[in-house]
Design an enzyme around this catalytic site. Structure first.
Site, PDB file in Angstrom:
ATOM      1  N   ASP A  30       0.847  -1.189   0.000  1.00 16.58           N
ATOM      2  CA  ASP A  30       0.000   0.000   0.000  1.00 16.58           C
ATOM      3  C   ASP A  30       0.890   1.249   0.000  1.00 16.58           C
ATOM      4  O   ASP A  30       1.911   1.308   0.692  1.00 16.58           O
ATOM      5  CB  ASP A  30      -0.913   0.002   1.234  1.00 16.58           C
ATOM      6  N   ILE A  31       0.500   2.235  -0.792  1.00 10.49           N
ATOM      7  CA  ILE A  31       1.298   3.455  -0.935  1.00 10.49           C
ATOM      8  C   ILE A  31       1.259   4.306   0.338  1.00 10.49           C
ATOM      9  O   ILE A  31       2.148   5.138   0.557  1.00 10.49           O
ATOM     10  CB  ILE A  31       0.783   4.260  -2.163  1.00 10.49           C
ATOM     11  N   ASN A  87     -13.098  -3.119   2.347  1.00 11.10           N
ATOM     12  CA  ASN A  87     -14.012  -2.004   2.562  1.00 11.10           C
ATOM     13  C   ASN A  87     -14.997  -1.978   1.396  1.00 11.10           C
ATOM     14  O   ASN A  87     -14.587  -2.073   0.237  1.00 11.10           O
ATOM     15  CB  ASN A  87     -13.240  -0.680   2.625  1.00 11.10           C
ATOM     16  N   VAL A  96     -10.999   3.178  -3.688  1.00 13.91           N
ATOM     17  CA  VAL A  96     -10.668   2.643  -5.012  1.00 13.91           C
ATOM     18  C   VAL A  96     -11.687   1.559  -5.336  1.00 13.91           C
ATOM     19  O   VAL A  96     -11.808   0.563  -4.599  1.00 13.91           O
ATOM     20  CB  VAL A  96      -9.233   2.075  -5.054  1.00 13.91           C
ATOM     21  N   HIS A 100     -10.181  -4.887  -3.246  1.00 16.90           N
ATOM     22  CA  HIS A 100      -8.815  -5.143  -2.764  1.00 16.90           C
ATOM     23  C   HIS A 100      -8.917  -5.612  -1.322  1.00 16.90           C
ATOM     24  O   HIS A 100      -9.643  -5.038  -0.520  1.00 16.90           O
ATOM     25  CB  HIS A 100      -7.938  -3.890  -2.878  1.00 16.90           C
ATOM     26  N   HIS A 102      -7.187  -5.781   2.053  1.00 17.96           N
ATOM     27  CA  HIS A 102      -6.096  -5.194   2.833  1.00 17.96           C
ATOM     28  C   HIS A 102      -5.533  -6.282   3.746  1.00 17.96           C
ATOM     29  O   HIS A 102      -6.289  -6.927   4.488  1.00 17.96           O
ATOM     30  CB  HIS A 102      -6.612  -4.075   3.735  1.00 17.96           C
TER      31      HIS A 102
HETATM   32  P1  AMP Z   1      -9.845   1.682   0.283  1.00 20.54           P
HETATM   33  O1  AMP Z   1     -10.045   2.903   1.153  1.00 20.54           O
HETATM   34  O2  AMP Z   1     -10.258   0.416   0.957  1.00 20.54           O
HETATM   35  O3  AMP Z   1     -10.477   1.852  -1.081  1.00 20.54           O
HETATM   36  O4  AMP Z   1      -8.291   1.551   0.103  1.00 20.54           O
HETATM   37  C1  AMP Z   1      -7.586   2.076  -0.964  1.00 20.54           C
HETATM   38  C2  AMP Z   1      -6.135   1.878  -0.630  1.00 20.54           C
HETATM   39  O5  AMP Z   1      -5.377   2.032  -1.820  1.00 20.54           O
HETATM   40  C3  AMP Z   1      -5.594   2.886   0.384  1.00 20.54           C
HETATM   41  O6  AMP Z   1      -5.047   2.184   1.497  1.00 20.54           O
HETATM   42  C4  AMP Z   1      -4.526   3.642  -0.409  1.00 20.54           C
HETATM   43  O7  AMP Z   1      -3.426   4.012   0.389  1.00 20.54           O
HETATM   44  C5  AMP Z   1      -4.152   2.636  -1.481  1.00 20.54           C
HETATM   45  N1  AMP Z   1      -3.610   3.177  -2.706  1.00 20.54           N
HETATM   46  C6  AMP Z   1      -4.101   4.204  -3.438  1.00 20.54           C
HETATM   47  N2  AMP Z   1      -3.338   4.393  -4.544  1.00 20.54           N
HETATM   48  C7  AMP Z   1      -2.349   3.460  -4.496  1.00 20.54           C
HETATM   49  C8  AMP Z   1      -1.254   3.131  -5.351  1.00 20.54           C
HETATM   50  N3  AMP Z   1      -1.003   3.815  -6.473  1.00 20.54           N
HETATM   51  N4  AMP Z   1      -0.434   2.107  -4.981  1.00 20.54           N
HETATM   52  C9  AMP Z   1      -0.675   1.424  -3.841  1.00 20.54           C
HETATM   53  N5  AMP Z   1      -1.702   1.677  -3.010  1.00 20.54           N
HETATM   54  C10 AMP Z   1      -2.530   2.679  -3.325  1.00 20.54           C
END
Ligand code: AMP
Ligand code: ZN
Length: 114
Positions: A30-31, A87, A96, A100, A102
């Site tokens: 995760d970024i 989520n 996103v 995904h 986590h």
């Molecule tokens: P969610 O809130 O469950 O949709 O989580 C989205 C996750 O994607 C968050 O933890 C972000 O930090 C992560 N994220 C967003 N953009 C990127 C990226 N380019 N590379 C890796 N993780 C990302």
């Protein structure tokens, strides 16, 4: 989906810090990590939310959890414990819209989550 961030990472159009991949799933760091270990595991197939999972997705969901289990073991957090979270939609804070899983570990987790 052409405008989906995680499809672009899966296709290699945008770089990700990839830690595990096969034909059906991809895992990357995760970024914006919320724990010492914070990995996202995604299906290569575009599925917007867990509400959109269908019967055809049984195998890929299993692959996602097998990847999580393997990554946790590789990182030495399997026995101590870790959390896996999907989520779904805005009340859960989904940002996103490509499902995904986590994988969070390496610290004590609070319960219930906020
Ligand atoms: P969610 O809130 O469950 O949709 O989580 C989205 C996750 O994607 C968050 O933890 C972000 O930090 C992560 N994220 C967003 N953009 C990127 C990226 N380019 N590379 C890796 N993780 C990302
Ligand atoms: Zn996508």
């Amino acid at each position: 989906m052409s405008d989906c961030l995680f499809c672009k990472i899966s296709d290699g159009e945008i770089s990700g810090d990839i830690v595990h991949q096969n034909d059906s799933v991809l895992a990357f760091n995760d970024i914006n990590p919320q724990a010492p270990h914070h990995v996202l595991i995604i299906p290569r197939k575009h599925i917007p939310t867990t509400n959109d999972i269908s019967d055809d997705d049984r195998d890929v969901l299993g692959e996602m959890y097998l990847a999580a289990k393997q990554i946790a073991a590789e990182r030495g957090i399997a026995d101590g414990g870790y959390r896996t979270v999907f989520n779904c939609n805005s009340d859960a804070g989904q940002k996103v819209y490509h499902i995904h899983l986590h994988l969070l570990g390496g610290r004590k987790m609070g319960w219930p989550p906020g």
